[in-house]
Design a protein around this motif. Sequence first.
Motif, PDB file in Angstrom:
ATOM      1  N   SER A  64       0.832  -1.203   0.000  1.00 32.26           N
ATOM      2  CA  SER A  64       0.000   0.000   0.000  1.00 32.26           C
ATOM      3  C   SER A  64       0.867   1.254   0.000  1.00 32.26           C
ATOM      4  CB  SER A  64      -0.924  -0.007   1.221  1.00 32.26           C
ATOM      5  OG  SER A  64      -1.656   1.185   1.315  1.00 32.26           O
ATOM      6  N   LEU A  65       1.971   1.202   0.732  1.00 37.49           N
ATOM      7  CA  LEU A  65       2.883   2.347   0.788  1.00 37.49           C
ATOM      8  C   LEU A  65       3.420   2.685  -0.593  1.00 37.49           C
ATOM      9  CD1 LEU A  65       4.829   4.317   2.407  1.00 37.49           C
ATOM     10  CD2 LEU A  65       6.445   2.402   2.412  1.00 37.49           C
ATOM     11  N   ILE A  66       3.993   1.703  -1.292  1.00 39.46           N
ATOM     12  CA  ILE A  66       4.665   2.003  -2.558  1.00 39.46           C
ATOM     13  C   ILE A  66       3.676   2.379  -3.650  1.00 39.46           C
ATOM     14  CG2 ILE A  66       4.692  -0.390  -3.387  1.00 39.46           C
ATOM     15  CD1 ILE A  66       7.442   2.309  -3.745  1.00 39.46           C
ATOM     16  N   ASN A  67       2.473   1.828  -3.596  1.00 37.23           N
ATOM     17  CA  ASN A  67       1.481   2.160  -4.625  1.00 37.23           C
ATOM     18  C   ASN A  67       0.963   3.581  -4.498  1.00 37.23           C
ATOM     19  OD1 ASN A  67       1.479  -0.196  -6.111  1.00 37.23           O
ATOM     20  ND2 ASN A  67      -0.096  -1.189  -4.866  1.00 37.23           N
ATOM     21  N   ASN A  68       1.171   4.197  -3.348  1.00 37.47           N
ATOM     22  CA  ASN A  68       0.621   5.543  -3.137  1.00 37.47           C
ATOM     23  C   ASN A  68       1.679   6.612  -2.943  1.00 37.47           C
ATOM     24  OD1 ASN A  68      -2.483   5.151  -2.860  1.00 37.47           O
ATOM     25  ND2 ASN A  68      -1.632   3.523  -1.576  1.00 37.47           N
ATOM     26  N   LEU A  69       2.948   6.229  -3.056  1.00 41.79           N
ATOM     27  CA  LEU A  69       4.009   7.231  -2.942  1.00 41.79           C
ATOM     28  C   LEU A  69       4.162   7.974  -4.267  1.00 41.79           C
ATOM     29  CD1 LEU A  69       6.939   5.529  -0.969  1.00 41.79           C
ATOM     30  CD2 LEU A  69       5.437   7.368  -0.200  1.00 41.79           C
ATOM     31  N   PRO A  70       4.321   9.287  -4.220  1.00 36.06           N
ATOM     32  CA  PRO A  70       4.574  10.022  -5.463  1.00 36.06           C
ATOM     33  C   PRO A  70       5.988   9.763  -5.968  1.00 36.06           C
ATOM     34  CG  PRO A  70       4.672  11.497  -3.580  1.00 36.06           C
ATOM     35  CD  PRO A  70       4.219  10.163  -3.047  1.00 36.06           C
ATOM     36  N   SER A  71       6.190   9.900  -7.256  1.00 36.21           N
ATOM     37  CA  SER A  71       7.514   9.711  -7.832  1.00 36.21           C
ATOM     38  C   SER A  71       8.492  10.714  -7.238  1.00 36.21           C
ATOM     39  CB  SER A  71       7.461   9.869  -9.352  1.00 36.21           C
ATOM     40  OG  SER A  71       6.694   8.824  -9.929  1.00 36.21           O
ATOM     41  N   SER A 122      10.196   5.792  -8.044  1.00 43.75           N
ATOM     42  CA  SER A 122       9.241   6.399  -8.970  1.00 43.75           C
ATOM     43  C   SER A 122       8.289   5.293  -9.389  1.00 43.75           C
ATOM     44  CB  SER A 122       9.934   6.988 -10.196  1.00 43.75           C
ATOM     45  OG  SER A 122      10.810   8.036  -9.825  1.00 43.75           O
ATOM     46  N   THR A 123       7.050   5.638  -9.613  1.00 43.71           N
ATOM     47  CA  THR A 123       6.049   4.619  -9.939  1.00 43.71           C
ATOM     48  C   THR A 123       5.293   4.977 -11.210  1.00 43.71           C
ATOM     49  OG1 THR A 123       4.396   5.704  -8.531  1.00 43.71           O
ATOM     50  CG2 THR A 123       5.733   3.952  -7.535  1.00 43.71           C
ATOM     51  N   ARG A 124       4.798   3.932 -11.887  1.00 49.02           N
ATOM     52  CA  ARG A 124       3.890   4.088 -13.029  1.00 49.02           C
ATOM     53  C   ARG A 124       2.678   3.203 -12.791  1.00 49.02           C
ATOM     54  NH1 ARG A 124       5.752   3.326 -18.908  1.00 49.02           N
ATOM     55  NH2 ARG A 124       6.454   1.286 -18.124  1.00 49.02           N
ATOM     56  N   THR A 125       1.519   3.673 -13.173  1.00 43.15           N
ATOM     57  CA  THR A 125       0.296   2.910 -12.972  1.00 43.15           C
ATOM     58  C   THR A 125       0.259   1.719 -13.930  1.00 43.15           C
ATOM     59  OG1 THR A 125      -0.964   4.207 -14.581  1.00 43.15           O
ATOM     60  CG2 THR A 125      -0.931   5.007 -12.290  1.00 43.15           C
ATOM     61  N   ALA A 126      -0.627   0.772 -13.628  1.00 46.12           N
ATOM     62  CA  ALA A 126      -0.750  -0.415 -14.471  1.00 46.12           C
ATOM     63  C   ALA A 126      -1.159  -0.035 -15.890  1.00 46.12           C
ATOM     64  CB  ALA A 126      -1.768  -1.369 -13.853  1.00 46.12           C
ATOM     65  N   GLU A 127      -2.020   0.977 -16.041  1.00 44.70           N
ATOM     66  CA  GLU A 127      -2.446   1.396 -17.373  1.00 44.70           C
ATOM     67  C   GLU A 127      -1.274   1.902 -18.188  1.00 44.70           C
ATOM     68  OE1 GLU A 127      -3.817   2.260 -14.584  1.00 44.70           O
ATOM     69  OE2 GLU A 127      -5.806   1.316 -14.658  1.00 44.70           O
ATOM     70  N   ASN A 144      -4.958  -6.677  -9.840  1.00 46.53           N
ATOM     71  CA  ASN A 144      -5.545  -5.346  -9.694  1.00 46.53           C
ATOM     72  C   ASN A 144      -4.745  -4.534  -8.679  1.00 46.53           C
ATOM     73  OD1 ASN A 144      -7.644  -5.935 -11.481  1.00 46.53           O
ATOM     74  ND2 ASN A 144      -8.872  -6.869  -9.851  1.00 46.53           N
ATOM     75  N   GLY A 145      -4.715  -3.242  -8.878  1.00 46.88           N
ATOM     76  CA  GLY A 145      -4.042  -2.364  -7.926  1.00 46.88           C
ATOM     77  C   GLY A 145      -2.540  -2.450  -7.965  1.00 46.88           C
ATOM     78  N   GLU A 146      -1.976  -3.041  -9.042  1.00 45.67           N
ATOM     79  CA  GLU A 146      -0.539  -3.179  -9.153  1.00 45.67           C
ATOM     80  C   GLU A 146       0.037  -1.941  -9.854  1.00 45.67           C
ATOM     81  OE1 GLU A 146       2.536  -6.248  -8.616  1.00 45.67           O
ATOM     82  OE2 GLU A 146       1.516  -4.610  -7.630  1.00 45.67           O
ATOM     83  N   SER A 147       1.309  -1.662  -9.584  1.00 49.33           N
ATOM     84  CA  SER A 147       2.008  -0.575 -10.263  1.00 49.33           C
ATOM     85  C   SER A 147       3.438  -1.007 -10.520  1.00 49.33           C
ATOM     86  CB  SER A 147       1.969   0.711  -9.434  1.00 49.33           C
ATOM     87  OG  SER A 147       2.656   0.540  -8.198  1.00 49.33           O
ATOM     88  N   GLU A 148       4.125  -0.242 -11.327  1.00 49.72           N
ATOM     89  CA  GLU A 148       5.527  -0.528 -11.639  1.00 49.72           C
ATOM     90  C   GLU A 148       6.415   0.440 -10.873  1.00 49.72           C
ATOM     91  OE1 GLU A 148       7.428  -1.392 -15.811  1.00 49.72           O
ATOM     92  OE2 GLU A 148       7.518   0.771 -15.417  1.00 49.72           O
ATOM     93  N   VAL A 149       7.445  -0.098 -10.268  1.00 49.96           N
ATOM     94  CA  VAL A 149       8.326   0.704  -9.428  1.00 49.96           C
ATOM     95  C   VAL A 149       9.721   0.742 -10.046  1.00 49.96           C
ATOM     96  CG1 VAL A 149       9.301   1.030  -7.134  1.00 49.96           C
ATOM     97  CG2 VAL A 149       7.042  -0.014  -7.391  1.00 49.96           C
ATOM     98  N   SER A 150      10.209   1.938 -10.256  1.00 48.37           N
ATOM     99  CA  SER A 150      11.610   2.139 -10.619  1.00 48.37           C
ATOM    100  C   SER A 150      12.310   2.675  -9.373  1.00 48.37           C
ATOM    101  CB  SER A 150      11.728   3.141 -11.776  1.00 48.37           C
ATOM    102  OG  SER A 150      13.097   3.435 -12.026  1.00 48.37           O
ATOM    103  N   PHE A 151      13.306   1.942  -8.907  1.00 49.38           N
ATOM    104  CA  PHE A 151      13.932   2.330  -7.647  1.00 49.38           C
ATOM    105  C   PHE A 151      15.448   2.255  -7.747  1.00 49.38           C
ATOM    106  CE2 PHE A 151      13.726  -2.211  -7.488  1.00 49.38           C
ATOM    107  CZ  PHE A 151      14.800  -2.638  -6.717  1.00 49.38           C
ATOM    108  N   THR A 152      16.083   3.178  -7.063  1.00 45.84           N
ATOM    109  CA  THR A 152      17.540   3.199  -6.959  1.00 45.84           C
ATOM    110  C   THR A 152      17.911   3.074  -5.498  1.00 45.84           C
ATOM    111  OG1 THR A 152      17.656   4.691  -8.857  1.00 45.84           O
ATOM    112  CG2 THR A 152      19.650   4.470  -7.510  1.00 45.84           C
ATOM    113  N   THR A 153      18.759   2.108  -5.190  1.00 45.67           N
ATOM    114  CA  THR A 153      19.162   1.846  -3.808  1.00 45.67           C
ATOM    115  C   THR A 153      20.615   2.243  -3.620  1.00 45.67           C
ATOM    116  OG1 THR A 153      17.651  -0.035  -3.709  1.00 45.67           O
ATOM    117  CG2 THR A 153      19.349   0.109  -1.992  1.00 45.67           C
TER     118      THR A 153
END
Length: 839
Positions: free
Chosen positions: A53-60, A290-295, A344-353
């Motif tokens: 829930s956290l990552i799906n709602n964080l802004p890029s 950074s996130t992108r929606t499933a669409e 449903n409710g999935e998103s794509e996450v681009s992350f740098t660690t």
Amino acid sequence: MAFRRDLQPTAAIRGNLQFTTAGLVTATYFVNPLGYGLRRASDKHDVKLVHHSLINNLPSGSLLLGIQAKLNTLDVLNKMVEGVDLDECEDYANEVVASYERVRAIMPQTRIYLLSIPVGSSGQGMSALSRVWRGSTATIDATALARAELEVFDEKAKEILSQIGSEFEPTPVPASLFQWLWEHHLSRGSSGDPVAPTQAGALDDATAAVFRSAALDEGAQADSNRRVRPSFAPVIKVVQTDFAYRPSYQTMLTPNSFPYGGMNFPGGSEFLNVLESMDDVTVDWGIRVSTRTAEQVLKGNELNLRRLGEQMDQRDQEISFAQNTLAAKARLLSEYNNHFEVNNGESEVSFTTVIAIGSSSRETTLDAVNTLKRRYRRFKIELTAPVGAQVDLWSMLIPGSEARRAYDDFAHIVPSDMWAGFVPFTTSAIGDDSGPVIGLNLMSGHFEPIHFGIMEAALHDLSASFAVTGELGSGKSYFLKLIAVLVHDMGGQFLAIDRSQVGEWEHFARAIDNAVVIDLAEPKVSLDPLRLFDTRVAGERALDSILPLLDLSPTSGAGAAASSLLSSRGIAEHRIRSLLDLFEVARRLRDQPGDHDYGDLAARLGTIVDRVPVLFDPTLPPLHLDAAATVVRSHKLALPTAEELTTPHLYHRLPLTKRLGTALYELVGIAAREAFLTDNGRFGLLVGDEAHHFTQTTVGAAVTSDFSRDGRKHLAAIGLASHDPATDFQGAAHNLIPNRFVFRQRDETLARNSLEWLGVDTAEAEFLVQVLREHTSPPVGPGRTVPEERRGEMFMRDALNRIGRGKVLGPARPDRAAAITSTPTSSAKALRGPSRALS
């Protein structure tokens, strides 16, 4: 080597709002990590869902941080004295003073979790502020900013947090946190690294901050007399102009690749846990997401698939490996696309660690880098320290930093449910937020003190009762006495039942002023319930003890006669003031014609009148539990085993001596319940080292239940110990006692029982059975003794159901430590801390 002030992006601060030189506005929060440790897989999946829930709602552009810092010794001591009046508790004040040197020698650390989210742009107005700031050493005072503009950013932040949920309990940071964080980054791992702001008010709520200048020397060229290209040395030497004598050597690591086949959850994906337990260095981590929606993902996949199809058409007549590669890419893209279509409710996450390692020497830092790389190889994760990009990656851990090329170069893309398996905001912390320090956390790798706020639990609507299990010599009795002496020193009182032949509790009590020691075999006080308790309940309490002792049912003839005599009406009519009076009345009434029940009752009472002066001697004064410490010795009483109490046919065949022992044992518990479960303003602790006598009998189970349920209302608790929790800790002891401690159990069955009672699924974590049996305070050497630095190791489950591993320290005062050793005739030795710590 150049001085780098442009890496600090802050132009203005107002509370937790940060206005950057690029015009970005961020809001930064403390994050309360979720309990993880040794919890069951089902609980860990719940933690993963919260992170999903956290990552799906964080802004890029959001930044997650885990900052390792030294604990402030004074913060630890302040937590120890929270809610305690030291003017009234001189003994505890001495304990706290003695704890200072011990805590300082242990040098405990902690990890602070932060979340920084972009909440808008400040527009063109910040450009002027940015230009002014770049010529100054301080930020612009944000009080000049319009309140309406600030409210817009606050509302945006609240909207984002409401979507994330409240599980992480985000708390706005004070303005001065930004300065503290900057100074930590400049001094990471060196002697100038500031202590952690772990208590409310540790940082003031300023509206401006002064950021130090520093030179970031990539490659540490200043340490060499020859010119070395920075790209040849992945290390940064950070030198502050005012503290040039204590530089920090730092290396930025980032994952170059993750396992091709994915990472199993739980147990294989929590890669940030590998960072703990690193000696002599400070290790921080940051994740920029950074996130992108499933669409958006599905549209992009369609375009990529079309391009792959065109390439495959162009090469359809070609025989080469390229054709196979294109087919494999198409298959992977199809699977990736299908994942987003069915979830449903999935998103794509681009992350740098970024993993930042720092210390006061170059060699120590580079050794730690190699150690971490080896650790991660076992998880099939390749770490790299990219040369030439160290400063850029260093800047990523600073909230509000502008995006740099290195962030994209080392980014990874995964679905959000896979990212949630990283569960970055978790903790292995155990214990309470305040209270006396009873030990150290061995799971987190930071040796944080374990606080056990036994007397503060009631104020937080929690039960303070606790239970302990372990084999003989594992430390159960030591721990019980530790808690008892802490309760006494903090102004409470305790009653302990001593079953040991050597009188270990009596020996311990002699070190406490005005302690009372009672021997039930040679009594100096009376446990007669008719004299001990208020007349309103005395008859009922007497029946609870007498009927089982005489092997009578309440509905049998003699049992009904006793019930009639001990009713309020019967007590008043026959003027029964003691059990001896009850015997005399029964003898008098047995002569009435046609009534044989009183004769049966008198005969049964007659068998024990002369044997049990503690119940029938009217010259003995009744027990009054008003002493700070009371020890009841029951070593000469014959008591039934747990099997005899739980097996009906064995229970009915119990000899009189064992029935008598059980009745007296229960009476002590009842007396403690009547004395401690009252609103007298004083905390009361009942300690029982033979748990089955409190949990397997009807009266004992009621005492346990009352302490567990109502102790929080009346400042009281019960502490029980047992060898086998599967048989002894049932009912209230299992369901209502939250604080549980497991010491060494070398027997496999008992080890499994103990861990399952703790809440561990031994089928999922089979290795923990071996840890408990072989690696918890292990006896070694020819004498099979436990080394002092390994004594007191245990597993713990706290009031919040967090499960971890720790080590009991014992009192810091030498005299208290000597008093609670188990064997009165042996030389007193206190449990000591880990190898680098002082006890």
